[in-house]
Design an enzyme around this catalytic site. Structure first.
Site, short mmCIF file in Angstrom:
data_model
loop_
_atom_site.label_atom_id
_atom_site.label_comp_id
_atom_site.label_asym_id
_atom_site.label_seq_id
_atom_site.Cartn_x
_atom_site.Cartn_y
_atom_site.Cartn_z
N ARG A 89 0.84 -1.20 0.00
CA ARG A 89 0.00 0.00 0.00
C ARG A 89 0.87 1.26 0.00
NH1 ARG A 89 -4.54 0.14 4.52
NH2 ARG A 89 -2.75 0.71 5.80
N LYS A 191 -2.69 6.42 1.45
CA LYS A 191 -2.52 6.94 2.81
C LYS A 191 -1.64 8.18 2.77
CE LYS A 191 -2.42 4.54 7.20
NZ LYS A 191 -3.61 5.16 7.77
N GLU A 227 -16.31 6.08 4.48
CA GLU A 227 -15.61 5.60 5.68
C GLU A 227 -15.55 6.74 6.69
OE1 GLU A 227 -11.43 4.69 5.22
OE2 GLU A 227 -11.28 5.89 3.42
N1 PLP Z 1 -9.34 4.17 6.56
C1 PLP Z 1 -8.51 5.17 6.89
C2 PLP Z 1 -8.83 6.53 6.37
C3 PLP Z 1 -7.38 4.91 7.68
O1 PLP Z 1 -6.56 5.90 8.03
C4 PLP Z 1 -7.14 3.60 8.14
C5 PLP Z 1 -5.96 3.30 8.94
O2 PLP Z 1 -4.96 2.88 8.45
C6 PLP Z 1 -8.03 2.59 7.77
C7 PLP Z 1 -9.12 2.91 6.98
C8 PLP Z 1 -7.81 1.19 8.21
O3 PLP Z 1 -6.80 0.57 7.47
P1 PLP Z 1 -5.95 -0.61 8.07
O4 PLP Z 1 -6.92 -1.66 8.48
O5 PLP Z 1 -5.08 -1.05 6.95
O6 PLP Z 1 -5.21 -0.05 9.22
C1 COI Z 2 -4.25 3.34 11.47
O1 COI Z 2 -5.20 2.64 11.83
O2 COI Z 2 -3.09 2.93 11.40
C2 COI Z 2 -4.47 4.73 11.10
O3 COI Z 2 -3.71 5.23 10.34
C3 COI Z 2 -5.63 5.43 11.65
C4 COI Z 2 -5.33 6.75 12.25
C5 COI Z 2 -4.40 6.67 13.43
C6 COI Z 2 -4.93 7.75 11.24
#
Ligand code: PLP
Ligand code: COI
Length: 348
Positions: A89, A191, A227
């Site tokens: 990612r 991200k 989201e």
């Molecule tokens: N959506 C957003 C906007 C996020 O910042 C995060 C955190 O990383 C997620 C979803 C969840 O992603 P993950 O499960 O890969 O941490």
């Molecule tokens: C994560 O779950 O790692 C995120 O990035 C969410 C938040 C702390 C921005």
């Protein structure tokens, strides 16, 4: 310091009462991109960066990041969860932001070295806390016209954390935002730091009205669930299906992708990844947010401009299906349930 298995001394930290905050640990990994190439990188002591006043990150927000956790397993190992998906990612984020991609293997090496060097900060099994790892790349070299920076720094630092939302497993309240998180062909699927900078005002607005977070709708039609600022949605139907929104402008959450497998293969549930009209939300039995930081955080109420959707699971505790998903996911991450092949990356 307390002696753990594998000869590790632990920091004297009140693990069970940690919130989601930053604490500088002993070491972080740092690698520079200069003269068109990434250097090897190494562990450093200094938590401060040295960047140009005209750095790409400072002027035009040229930065992307990742978030993953290290867990102490039941048998005393330290593992991370599917870190190669974070590496992939980050590549996608780099591509969209004109940041040079990391050389093959560097992301995982940096994560491993950072965890090993900070093993004393990895919370013990059963403490309810974990070590949050924050890899990021920032344009550190000078730009003044709008252009990619000539130099970058890749860092991985870490900090022990507790629950993202105060109260842990207590259901939270959300409000439907009038602000948009991501444009249809924008950067919602990567991200990028900029996605979070522009959410701060909306998030402050929600918090000042007593809500933990915003529910963002799709920017084009404002009819579909996207989201929140930092987590994807999962819903449970009254006939026990797991439903999660599909959209090209949400972050492809690794937790959400993993939960689809956990629901199907561990709990025998039917799963649907599809567009979710906001109209349908009132019909779901349970609602939760999922992500690395959020794990699974139950949602009890969503306020849509004064009209309230209340889930039958209530405001006191996580609903029964989300609880089973939570137990299965965290059981896999912490080694009390067998993990699917390749999901756990053992570091110590
Ligand atoms: N959506 C957003 C906007 C996020 O910042 C995060 C955190 O990383 C997620 C979803 C969840 O992603 P993950 O499960 O890969 O941490
Ligand atoms: C994560 O779950 O790692 C995120 O990035 C969410 C938040 C702390 C921005």
């Amino acid at each position: 310091m307390k002696k753990e298995r594998f000869g590790m001394e632990k920091q004297n930290i009140d693990w069970s009462n940690l919130g989601f905050g930053y604490m500088a640990t002993d070491k972080r990994f740092s690698a520079m991109y200069r003269n068109g190439a990434w250097e090897e990188g190494r562990l450093v002591d200094d938590p401060m960066l040295h960047v140009s006043e005209s750095a790409g990150v400072l002027q035009y927000a040229q930065t992307c990041f990742e978030g993953l956790k290290a867990y102490t397993t039941k048998d005393g190992h330290i593992v991370t969860f599917r870190p190669e998906l974070n590496a992939a990612r980050m590549d996608d984020s780099c591509e969209r932001l004109e940041i040079p991609k990391l050389p093959e293997g560097m992301f995982l090496r940096a994560v491993e070295e950072t965890v090993r060097a900070n093993a004393a900060f990895v919370p013990p099994y059963g403490s309810g806390a974990t070590l949050y790892l924050r890899p990021f790349i920032a344009g550190t070299g000078p730009v003044i016209g709008v252009a990619p920076a000539p130099e970058y720094e890749f860092r991985v630092f870490c900090t022990p954390v507790g629950p993202y939302f105060k109260g842990g497993a207590k259901p939270i309240k959300l409000m439907v935002s009038d602000f948009d998180r991501a444009a249809p062909n924008g950067t919602g699927h990567i991200k990028a730091g900029l996605n979070y900078a522009m959410s701060l005002y909306a998030s402050h607005y929600a918090k000042s009205r007593g809500f933990a977070e915003n529910l963002y709708l799709d920017a084009a039609t404002r009819t579909k669930v996207e989201e929140t600022g930092g987590a994807n949605f999962i819903f449970v139907t009254r006939d026990n299906k797991l439903v999660t929104p599909k959209s090209p402008s949400i972050l492809p959450s690794i937790t959400r992708r993993s939960l689809l497998t956990v629901a199907k293969d561990y709990l025998g549930m039917e799963v649907e990844e599809r567009e979710v009209p906001f109209e349908e939300v009132k019909d779901f039995a349970e609602c939760g947010l999922c992500g690395t930081a959020a794990v699974i955080s139950p949602v009890g109420l969503i306020d849509d401009h004064g009209s309230e959707i209340r889930f039958s699971s209530g405001m006191e505790e996580m609903g029964p299906v989300l609880r089973r998903l939570y137990d299965a996911l965290t059981g896999i991450q912490m080694g009390s349930l067998p993990a699917p092949e390749g999901w756990l990356h053992t570091i110590i």
